[in-house]
Each structure stands twice: as C-alpha cells, then as structure tokens.
Write a protein that holds these residues in place. Sequence first.
Motif, short mmCIF file in Angstrom:
data_model
loop_
_atom_site.label_atom_id
_atom_site.label_comp_id
_atom_site.label_asym_id
_atom_site.label_seq_id
_atom_site.Cartn_x
_atom_site.Cartn_y
_atom_site.Cartn_z
N ALA A 1 46.45 42.79 33.15
CA ALA A 1 46.16 44.22 33.33
C ALA A 1 45.59 44.46 34.73
CB ALA A 1 45.19 44.70 32.27
N ASN B 1 44.27 47.61 35.63
CA ASN B 1 43.21 48.63 35.62
C ASN B 1 42.48 48.55 34.29
OD1 ASN B 1 44.45 50.60 33.63
ND2 ASN B 1 46.08 50.47 35.17
N THR C 1 44.18 50.00 30.90
CA THR C 1 45.19 49.09 30.33
C THR C 1 44.50 47.89 29.68
OG1 THR C 1 46.70 49.75 32.08
CG2 THR C 1 47.25 47.76 30.85
N VAL D 1 44.88 46.90 25.76
CA VAL D 1 45.43 45.60 25.38
C VAL D 1 44.41 44.77 24.62
CG1 VAL D 1 46.47 43.49 26.29
CG2 VAL D 1 47.01 45.67 27.33
#
Length: 766
Positions: free
Chosen positions: A605, A607, A610, A614
């Motif tokens: 990821a 950022n 995200t 996740v």
Amino acid sequence: MTLAVFLPFLLSALAAWLGPRLGRRTGYVAALAFLPALLLAAPLVRQPGVEPALEVTRWVPDLGLELAFRGDGFSLLFAVLIGVIGTLASLYSVAYLSEWERFGRFYAYLLLFGGSMLGLVLSDNLLALFGFWEMTSVTSFLLIGLWHTRSAARDGAVKAFLVSALGGLGLLAAVALLSIAGGSSSLSGLDVEALRASPLFVPALLLTLLAAFTKSAQLPFHLWLPTAMEAPTPVSAFLHSATMVKAGVVLVAKLGLLFGTSPLWPGITVPLGLATLVWGAWLALRQTDLKALLAYSTVSQLGLLMSLYGLANPAGNFAATAHLLNHAAFKAALFFVVGIIDHETGTRELPQLGGLRRQLPVTFAVTLLAALSMAGLPPLGGFVSKELFFEAMLKQGPAWIAVAVLGSALTFAYTFRLLRVFLGAPRAPAGAQPHEAPLGLTLPAAGLAATALTFGLLPSSAEALTRTAQHALNFATFSGHLRLWHGVTPALLATLLTWGLGGLLVWQARRLESWQRRLTPRWNANSVYYSLLEAVNVLSSRLIARTQGLALPDQLRIMLTAAALIAGVGVLRAPQVFHPIGTLPLGVLPVAALLVTGAIGVLLARNRLTAVVVTGLTGFGSAAAFLAFRAPDLALTQLLVEAVTVILFLLAFRYLPGGRDLPRSPLRYGIDLLLAGLAGVGATLLVLSSVRFLAPPISPYYLVNSYTGGGGKNVVNVLLVDFRGFDTLGEITVVGIVALAILSLVRLGKRGHTPSDRLPPEGERP
C-alpha cells in the motif's frame, strides 16, 4: 452493621445528585447517612460480657471472599465515634461552606470516605479490610484535592496518596501472609498458635507495621499529614480526629493481640511512637498557620497513641483507648474553632491575629476547654488520660518517661501558642470585623469541648466508654481506673515536671523560636520526598524518551525482538508438529488466501487509506476463520472490533501528521529484513508449538463442567462470566476507566471547564 457501612455509600450517589439542587442543605442528607453508625451505640452498651455480633454476606466463598462485619466492643466504639464526628462535620459544613462550593462532589466524597472508614473498623475479613483500607486512601485523595485549582491541594493529595499507597502494598502482602500462616482469611478465625510458629510471622509483623506507620503518619512517614490540611476544615476535623489518620492506630490495637508476644512489636512501635510524639510537637511549635499547628499536633498525638497500643498489654490498651476518645473530642473541636477563626477573620496566620477573646468570647471559651484538654490540664479529659500515659511509661523505664515528659512539655507549649490568637491586644487583618459565628459553626465545637470537660469532671463517663472495648482489647482484668485525683503518685510528679518545663518553654518562647530557626536541618522528610519524586520523574521521562519517543520503525524493532525473546523459550521447549498438506481442511484455504493477501497488501500500500482498508481484510479473514472453526461468538466479536477499528483509523487520519520517508542505510535494511523473516518463522513455529501441549490441556475441564458448574450450555459464555469472571471484571473496569478518562479529556476541551473556574479561598465569607 452492614447498613451502617453501606448507607453512606448509597447516599453518596444521592448526594451527588442533590448537591447542585439543594446546595449546602445536602449536608443534612449527609448527616443522616451516619445515623445507623450512631445506632450501633445500643449494642455497645451491652458489650461487656456479650459475644461480638457477626454479620456475613457471602460473595465468593471458594476464594474466602465475603463481607463479614464483626461488632466487638472496640470496633463498635470506633464506629460510633466515626458516626458522631461524621454527623457533626456534615452539619458544620452546612454553615461553613461558601455558596461557590461544588456541593455534590464534596458530600459524595465525604460519604464515600465515611463509609470506607466504617467498613475498615468493622470488617472481619482480611481481604475486605484491605479493600476498605485502600478506599480510604482514594477517597481522602479526592477530599484533600477537592480544591484542585490550588497547587498546594494537588501536592497534598498526591503526597497523602503516595505514602498511603506504599503502606497499602505492605498491608496487602501482610494480609496474604496472615491468611496463609493463620489458615483463614477471617481476622477472628486465624489460628494464632500456627501463625506465631510460622516463618511468615515476622515478615507479616513488619509489613503490618509499615502499613500502620504510613497511615498514621509516624516517623518518617509523617510528611503527608500536615499537607492534608488543604482539605476543607470540616474534612480536616473528620480526618484528623476520628478517621483515616487513626486507621493505623486501629490496626496496631487489633493486631497487637496477635503480634504483641513478639519483642519486635513493642521494640519497634513504642520508641517510634515516642519519637513521633516529640518530633511532631517540636514541629507544631514552629508553625504560624493554625491548621498546620493542629496538623503537627495530630502527628504528635498519634505517636502517643501508637506508643501505648504498641505496648500490647492491658494497661497500655486501657490508657490508649481512653486517650483516643479524649483526642477525638478536643482535636475535632479545635479544628472547628480554627474554621470559625478563618471564617470570621479571613486568615489563619498566627502573627496577624490577637485579642480575639473580646470579639469571640464564646469561641474563646470553647477553645480554652479543648486546648487545655490537649495540653493535659485538669479538670479536663486530656489530663486524666495523660496520667495513665505517664504511668504506662514509668513502668518501661526512666528513658521512656523522660521522652514522654519532654513530648508533653512541648505539647503544653504549642497549646499556649495556639491560644495566643485570643490573648494580648486586638489584632486582625484590615477590613475584618470578627464577631461570633452562627450557631451552626459554634454548636458542634461547643458540644465536643463540653464532652472534654465531662470526661474530666466525671471520669467515670469516659471509663464507661473505654470499658466497652475491654474484651476486644484484652484489658478486662486491668484494675486501673480513670480518676481526676490519684493522690501524689510518680505520674503526678511527672505531670508537675511537664507543666514546669512547658511553662519555661512558654516564658522563653522567643528564645525557643530562635533556637528552632538555628537548628533547622537542611534535609528533612519533605526534602527527601521531593528529591525522590524528582528522581522518579527524571527516570520515567528518560525511559519514555528512550522507548516511546522513538520512531515507529525503531519501536517495531524493539517489540519484535522482545516478543522473540519471550516466546522463544516456549517454541524451543515445545516439539514441532507438521501436518501434511492433505490433512488440512480445504474450507480454510480461501480464508488463508484472504489473510495472506491482506498482509501482502499492507506491505504494498502506498497511502494510509489503502493500508487500513487492506488491513481490514486480515481482520475479516480472522472472523471467517473463527466461523470456519465453529466459534460464532468469536467471529461476531472480531467483526465488531474490526469495524470499529477501521472507523477509528479513518477518524484519526484527520489529526495525524503527514507521512514521511525515514532514511535507512543498507545495514538497517538488512536488520529489518532479518527481523521480519525471523518474526514470520517464529510466529509459524509458535502456532505449530501450540498443537502439542507442554501440559495437559484444560479445555476438557470446561466442556465437562460448564453446564453443571456454571449453568450455561455455551462454554465460551460460561468461561467469560464464571470461570474467569474476575478477569472479565478487570477488563470491564479498565474499559470503564478509559471511558471516564476520554470523557474528562473531551470535557477539558469545552469552554467553562478550564482552570478559570476558580473557588474562593477557604474561610471566605459567602
């Protein structure tokens, strides 16, 4: 007895609600809370020759936890004393407190404190006694720090709590040792012979004394009591005369019956008590604040009581109980009087006051009776009990009686220092127009001063009260009596010597003040306390800076290393079991794929949003795994926690600083790669280790006993609320404390809850 203990707790909640509505009249409700304690005087009358009453409310019998209250003569006598002073303090506060006071908070704290003290003196269960003991520490912290906008109040509250907490730890250990060595968690059920023969006897004795000395402000733990005077005057009268400061004395009186056979008990208690008597009186003589003078006089008088109860013989217990009653009467009266002076003149500073007998003749008469009782002059109760004190010390030897006379002479001197505010030319702060206080302030003090006079003129009244404790404290066979005139005895000669020395100190007051200034040491208990506090603050600050102040990668490295060290032992000891791939259920493969995908997604990821989304995959994947293994409760809990966590993350993004890349050298990359690899391998081995147990599994026990023992068919539920109910209670308590802390932080941010919410100084006219 149970009602006497719990009614103050129940009415404290009512007082908190009524306070903002009834204002100072809430004090009448508070006074009603002590009514059951006052009614304990009825069974007290029948105490000689009557078996103590026992009231037991079972809680967890298997663990020895129960609320057992035992009404022996001494416990009932002290409970009535708490009831009397508590009632008078509540009524006094109605007239004393200003209209800006937070009445709900004040009376709720006061009742919690009174209920805790009643529970402490009546409790027969050692664990419950420790619980009430700690509750007195917490509630006194709240009362002393009631006016928390003052730095002195905050300092006094923290100091009292830290010193009391140290003793509380000692008492906790002592309670555990007594229960083990005595074979019971009941104070009256202890096997005394087994306890005395046990190797745990001496450690239990020393820890008990530590608790008693800290609570009753004996050297060198006396530093907290004078700063506790930052509490409102009604609280000071309650605290100094009948409650918390005497808790240690009560402990020594009761447990002296167990430990008194050891020479260590009087060998430590009596010298330390006498040293506290002299040192407290010496410090009282230096004070210019009237409340500070009384506070140090309390330290001194507690030393006297400790030395008498520390003798652990019938004569000592009889004399100590008689003086305990006298001290409660004159000390509470004097605190009430100081409150009147503060209320009427706006100051407690002795150099600013003088000649008040002209404006306050009734208050002067009340003060004279109470103060002369404190100094041990006839025909007051203090004289009668002081004679017994000298008789007890004469039997110990010339050194003990010499110290006793010296301490009493200093008491004589600081008493006349207190009376100086009424003598000489009229003197008061500018603008003050002293006049007699309202009856609500004068009557409680007058009643107590009249009691001190009655105890002197009619010693039989004080002896009748003292004798109610004779069976509980084992002085029924003591043939001595309270008399105003014993004839020309060695004790009377010691008294005459005391008056002579005391008169000399009063005559040479200025020279004595000069000596005291020159003899002031650079180091004292307070300076040692603040040095230790500063050292702890510096150490904790450095520790926090070296750990929590680190960057996130460094913290992760430390945590992974620590986890590897802690879990590594278990992994190394447990044989590893590897199951063939074919034996794994196919249904868990999608779940495993989901978990692995989430973990890899976090790494890739770019950022925060995200990464959080996740991360949620791993949480929801864990919930699916629980569901696959037939644990719907855990799955539901995991789903809720995961949803709340994601929402909180999203809310916190608003306040987080921007992300930044931390430079890493090739060596750091190598270390991080190694740690990550070891963490992954270690976690795998740890899971595999748990397949084969180092000890027989305990899960079959829960499966067998959940229904019969807990009455539930859901094993997880029974496990949470029955088998490990205390863990659950602790977790709920932690969550509750966190919620209260968050609420306080949120309220601090609102207008109207800043330090600008000032209270008037104590004694200011409403």
